[in-house]
Design an enzyme around this catalytic site. Structure first.
Site, PDB file in Angstrom:
ATOM      1  CD  GLU A 262      -2.872  -0.645   2.594  1.00  0.00           C
ATOM      2  OE1 GLU A 262      -2.750   0.447   3.206  1.00  0.00           O
ATOM      3  OE2 GLU A 262      -3.620  -1.547   2.981  1.00  0.00           O
ATOM      4  CD  GLU A 319      -7.459   5.747   6.820  1.00  0.00           C
ATOM      5  OE1 GLU A 319      -7.428   5.121   5.742  1.00  0.00           O
ATOM      6  OE2 GLU A 319      -6.469   5.897   7.546  1.00  0.00           O
TER       7      GLU A 319
END
Length: 339
Positions: A262, A319
Site C-alpha cells: 500500500e 481515510e
C-alpha cells in the site's frame, strides 16, 4: 553478428521497460455503499491498463470477474479469519480449495496476504499469535498442490513495526515485536516469499512537517536531502523503504525482498491532504516504480497504490479520500498507470 547483438539489446530493453510498467498495482477496497459491482471494477482495471490488484478478503464476485484477465492478484486473508486457519489445517485446505484452486489458473493469484497490519503491541494484537501458523497452514496446503513457486504466502505489515527508521541504514524492528516478526522473516526466507509492507510518506510528513519537507515527501526535491553513508535520498519513500530493508538485514536472518502493498496520498480530509499534493505524489510514485532504492537498486519496486475508490464508510474522515477513481468510475487524476 552485429545486427543480432543489436536485436538482442533492443529485446532486453523492451523486456526491462515492460517489467517496469508491470510493477504498479491498485488496492481494491470495498468499504463504500456507492461502489460499482465487482465485474465493472475489474473492467475498469483492464481499461486503464492496471495489471495488478490487491483485495483484502476473498471477494468471490471479484475472483469470478478476474478470470482470464491476466490481472495479477494479492489475495487477502481478513484478520478475523486468521484464528480458524491457524488452528486447523483442514480449514486451511478448505480455504485454499474455495478461494485459490477453484479459480486457479484462470485467476493469476500471485501472493496470499495472511492478515493486514497485525501488530503484537498494536490495536489488533489479539490476532498476532495466529499469523504465522495461518501462513504455514496455507503454505502447506498450496505446497500439497505443487503451487508453492507460483503462489507466495506472506503477510502485510505497516511502518509502526519499526522502532528506528532514521537514518535508513539504522532501520530496525521494535524490540517488543521481534519475537513476532523474526519467525515470520525466517519463514519468508525459507519459502522465497517477499514481505509486504504498507509505506505512507503522507503520514510521516503530516505527523512531522517541521523536520520533513513537503518536497521530500512528494518526490519533488531537486537534490539529495539525506545522506546516509554512501546512500543519498532525494525522497522520503525511498528512505522509508530502505529502513525496512535495513531492518530485515539487521535481524541477521537473511535476505528477503519487500513489496510495497500500500502507498497513497489523500486528496481531502486532513493536513496537506489536497488534490494537488495527491496528484503530484501519486503521479511520481508511478514513475518511481521503475527504479529500485539506493540500498537495493538492481530491480524495479513492486508497488500497490491505495486505493481504487474513495470509500465513504471508512473512518476517520481522511481515510475516505484515497481513491484514484470516484465511485461513479470517473478518474480523479489524469495520469496513467504504467511507469
Amino acid at each position: 553478428m552485429f545486427s543480432f547483438s543489436i536485436l538482442m539489446l533492443l529485446l532486453q530493453l523492451f523486456t526491462n521497460l515492460h517489467s517496469a510498467d508491470a510493477q504498479i498495482g491498485v488496492c481494491y477496497g470495498t468499504m463504500g455503499d456507492n461502489l460499482p459491482p465487482a465485474n465493472e471494477v475489474v473492467s475498469l482495471y483492464a481499461s486503464n491498463s492496471i495489471t495488478r490488484m490487491r483485495t483484502y478478503y476473498p471477494n468471490q464476485d471479484a475472483l469470478n470477474a478476474l478470470r482470464n484477465t491476466n490481472i495479477e492478484l494479492i489475495l487477502g486473508v481478513a484478520n478475523p479469519d486468521l484464528q480458524a486457519l491457524a488452528t486447523s489445517f483442514a480449514n486451511a485446505v478448505q480455504w485454499v480449495q474455495s478461494n485459490i484452486l477453484n479459480y486457479w489458473p484462470s485467476v493469476k493469484i500471485k501472493y496470499v496476504a495472511v492478515g493486514n497490519e497485525v501488530n503484537p503491541v498494536g490495536a489488533n494484537s489479539q490476532y498476532a499469535q495466529y499469523v504465522l501458523p495461518a501462513i504455514q497452514n496455507i503454505y502447506q496446503a498450496i505446497l500439497a498442490q505443487g503451487l508453492q513457486n507460483q503462489i507466495k504466502v506472506t503477510t502485510a505489515i505497516d511502518m509502526s513495526m519499526l522502532g528506528n527508521s532514521y537514518p535508513p541504514s539504522q532501520g530496525s524492528f521494535r524490540a517488543d515485536v521481534r519475537s513476532y516478526i523474526d519467525p515470520i522473516i525466517g519463514y519468508l526466507l525459507y519459502a522465497s516469499a517477499p514481505l509486504l509492507v504498507n509505506v505512507y510518506p503522507y503520514f510521516s510528513y503530516s505527523n512531522n512537517p517541521t523536520d520533513i519537507s513537503l518536497s521530500y515527501a512528494l518526490f519533488t526535491s531537486p537534490n539529495v536531502v539525506v545522506w546516509d553513508g554512501q546512500y543519498g535520498y532525494q525522497n522520503l519513500f525511498d528512505a522509508m523503504l530502505d529502513a525496512v530493508h535495513a531492518a530485515i538485514d539487521n535481524t541477521g536472518i537473511g535476505y528477503v525482498e519487500v513489496v510495497v502493498s500500500e502507498s497513497g496520498w489523500p486528496s481531502d480530509g486532513g493536513f496537506a491532504a489536497t488534490y494537488d499534493n495527491a496528484n503530484t505524489y501519486l503521479g511520481n510514485l508511478i514513475l518511481r516504480a521503475k527504479n529500485g532504492t539506493p540500498r537495493r537498486p538492481s530491480k524495479p519496486t513492486e508497488i500497490y497504490i491505495f486505493a481504487m475508490f474513495d470509500e465513504n464508510q471508512k473512518s476517520p474522515d481522511i481515510e475516505k479520500h484515497f481513491g484514484l477513481f470516484f465511485p461513479n468510475k470517473q478518474k480523479k487524476y489524469a495520469f496513467g498507470f504504467t511507469a
